[in-house]
Write an enzyme that holds these catalytic residues in place. Structure first.
Site, PDB file in Angstrom:
ATOM      1  N   ARG A  57       0.844  -1.214   0.000  1.00 15.42           N
ATOM      2  CA  ARG A  57       0.000   0.000   0.000  1.00 15.42           C
ATOM      3  C   ARG A  57       0.868   1.249   0.000  1.00 15.42           C
ATOM      4  NH1 ARG A  57      -1.982   1.669   4.603  1.00 15.42           N
ATOM      5  NH2 ARG A  57      -2.743  -0.340   5.314  1.00 15.42           N
ATOM      6  N   TYR A 109     -12.705  18.250 -17.120  1.00 19.83           N
ATOM      7  CA  TYR A 109     -13.308  16.921 -17.264  1.00 19.83           C
ATOM      8  C   TYR A 109     -14.486  16.822 -16.284  1.00 19.83           C
ATOM      9  CZ  TYR A 109     -13.912  11.970 -16.354  1.00 19.83           C
ATOM     10  OH  TYR A 109     -14.461  10.732 -16.161  1.00 19.83           O
ATOM     11  N   ASP A 181      -3.910  19.571 -14.812  1.00 15.21           N
ATOM     12  CA  ASP A 181      -4.216  18.245 -15.350  1.00 15.21           C
ATOM     13  C   ASP A 181      -3.568  18.170 -16.732  1.00 15.21           C
ATOM     14  OD1 ASP A 181      -5.413  16.055 -16.686  1.00 15.21           O
ATOM     15  OD2 ASP A 181      -7.198  16.164 -15.435  1.00 15.21           O
ATOM     16  N   LYS A 206      -5.030   7.120 -19.976  1.00 11.71           N
ATOM     17  CA  LYS A 206      -5.156   7.668 -21.329  1.00 11.71           C
ATOM     18  C   LYS A 206      -3.856   7.480 -22.130  1.00 11.71           C
ATOM     19  CE  LYS A 206      -9.315   8.922 -20.147  1.00 11.71           C
ATOM     20  NZ  LYS A 206      -9.468   8.766 -18.718  1.00 11.71           N
TER      21      LYS A 206
HETATM   22  C1  PLP Z   1      -8.635  15.162 -18.413  1.00  7.09           C
HETATM   23  C2  PLP Z   1      -9.022  14.033 -17.510  1.00  7.09           C
HETATM   24  N1  PLP Z   1      -8.617  14.059 -16.226  1.00  7.09           N
HETATM   25  C3  PLP Z   1      -8.937  13.055 -15.377  1.00  7.09           C
HETATM   26  C4  PLP Z   1      -9.712  11.988 -15.774  1.00  7.09           C
HETATM   27  C5  PLP Z   1     -10.048  10.889 -14.806  1.00  7.09           C
HETATM   28  O1  PLP Z   1      -9.240   9.790 -15.044  1.00  7.09           O
HETATM   29  P1  PLP Z   1      -9.631   8.258 -14.751  1.00  7.09           P
HETATM   30  O2  PLP Z   1     -10.740   7.909 -15.696  1.00  7.09           O
HETATM   31  O3  PLP Z   1      -8.357   7.528 -14.999  1.00  7.09           O
HETATM   32  O4  PLP Z   1     -10.090   8.192 -13.351  1.00  7.09           O
HETATM   33  C6  PLP Z   1     -10.151  11.926 -17.097  1.00  7.09           C
HETATM   34  C7  PLP Z   1     -10.971  10.789 -17.550  1.00  7.09           C
HETATM   35  O5  PLP Z   1     -11.535  10.782 -18.634  1.00  7.09           O
HETATM   36  C8  PLP Z   1      -9.807  12.977 -17.994  1.00  7.09           C
HETATM   37  O6  PLP Z   1     -10.200  12.973 -19.275  1.00  7.09           O
END
Ligand code: PLP
Length: 389
Positions: A57, A109, A181, A206
């Protein structure tokens, strides 16, 4: 043994594969690929002694290797690998006390907005959402309780570009953290920590993983203080990326640069093709010189990536396209080798309030495409047949 070459000497593409150097030398039996240390715990060699790992962990050798590769790519002091992008964002949220305010890019997002509006607000943290490409608006929106700027650039899904240098100036003036992000561009194209950000978050699901086969997230950190706080929360809440998933993301990162080059090349061709189609009303792609954020993106990033949004001439056409694509999958997510197309209104931004969505232009005729590494002509042919009446 020969001295291990240091990261500064390696270019990005090499670091995707070898990290700081010395990875293979550190593997048992000289394994070229990192072993998957599928163990929950580690035996102590004696009382008060540790092999360096005690319990998965907190840390694990496979995950540690992934984290060290991410740190060298993002030029971070530390990187933490989480179970998903949302887990990474949740970890950052824990940094803020009741009464704090966070100023965000308005078209984040949708899952991030959901987390802020539900879990964040319940904890007494408030959020406001503005067009962070408008520097004066950002400045005017700072409150005395504002503690951070939370930025996505290009934004999701309308591809607005935020100027990091301007945000850094504001953050310094008001003593704010910058959290970025970087999922859409990855460190291959953009390194927010070198542009003034304090924390970078990723959905590793992604482009980093790259094959639509694993969920992962990262927080990449500047500074020991933030690293200590986040690591403490990490081991406490337990959102740690499992060893096998860490292996998959490491394997994905090895081809990050080649995938992204090809994806970007395909995206440019598709954006230009879409622009000339009579059924398409608008194309949002930061690689088009007429994009309002083109210059700023060029200044702070070395590429424009492979995310394209576009508007067609009716809701009927949008829905038909989604149901007619054959090669491209109508699916949530982005960044993998397979091209995907999504309907943000119903999927990624389904939880964003209707008025906000409408104001941002995320309407029933709005689609978002993540361009993969297939042959561009095949992708265009698929779009062409799907756009036809
Ligand atoms: C720009 C962005 N940030 C964060 C996330 C969240 O990621 P996760 O789906 O891996 O939890 C996404 C998911 O689509 C995203 O497109």
């Amino acid at each position: 043994m020969e001295a291990v070459k240091m990261a500064e000497e390696y270019k990005f593409e090499t670091r995707c594969i070898h990290g700081n150097g010395g990875l293979v030398e550190g593997h048992p039996y000289g394994a070229v690929s990192v072993p998957i240390f599928q163990t929950a715990t580690f035996a102590h060699p004696g009382i008060g002694r540790s092999t360096g790992y005690d319990y998965t962990r907190e840390s694990n050798p496979t995950r540690h290797e992934l984290e060290s590769v991410m740190s060298t790519l993002e030029e971070a002091d530390d990187s933490i690998a989480c179970t998903s992008g949302m887990a990474a964002i949740g970890l950052c949220l824990e940094l803020f006390e009741e009464g704090s305010h966070i100023l965000c890019t308005e078209d984040l997002y949708g899952g991030t907005v959901r987390m802020f509006e539900s879990i964040g607000e319940k904890r007494g943290v408030t959020f406001s959402y503005v067009d962070t490409s408008d520097i004066e608006l950002v400045r005017k929106s700072i409150r005395k309780e504002t503690k951070a700027l939370y930025i996505e650039t290009p934004s999701n899904p309308t591809m607005k570009v935020t100027d990091f240098a301007a945000m850094k100036e504001i953050a310094d003036e008001y003593g704010l953290l910058i959290i970025a992000d970087n999922t859409f561009l990855t460190p291959y194209f953009q390194k927010p920590l070198t542009l003034g950000a304090d924390l970078v978050v990723h959905s590793g699901t992604k482009f980093l993983g790259g094959h639509n086969d694993v969920l992962a997230g990262f927080v990449c950190i500047k500074g020991k203080g933030l690293s200590e706080k986040l690591r403490y929360t990490y081991k406490t809440v337990g959102c740690c990326l499992p060893p096998f998933d860490s292996f998959l993301v490491l394997r994905g990162i090895k081809t990050l640069s080649v995938r992204l080059e090809r994806q970007q090349e395909n995206a440019k061709k598709i954006a230009l093709w879409l622009k000339d189609r009579p059924e398409v009303k608008a194309v949002y792609y930061t690689g088009l010189p007429e994009h309002p954020g083109y210059e700023i993106n060029q200044k702070q990033a070395s590429g424009c990536g492979s995310m394209i949004s576009f508007k067609v001439d009716s809701e009927k056409r949008a829905r038909k396209l989604l149901e007619s694509v054959k090669l491209i999958s109508y699916a949530e997510s982005l960044g993998g080798v397979e091209s995907l197309i999504t309907y943000p209104m119903l999927q990624t931004h389904g939880d964003v309030p209707v008025e906000t969505r409408e104001r941002l232009g995320i309407t029933e005729d709005f689609l978002r495409m993540s361009v993969g590494i297939e042959n561009a002509e095949d992708l265009i042919a698929d779009l062409e047949q799907a756009l036809a009446e």
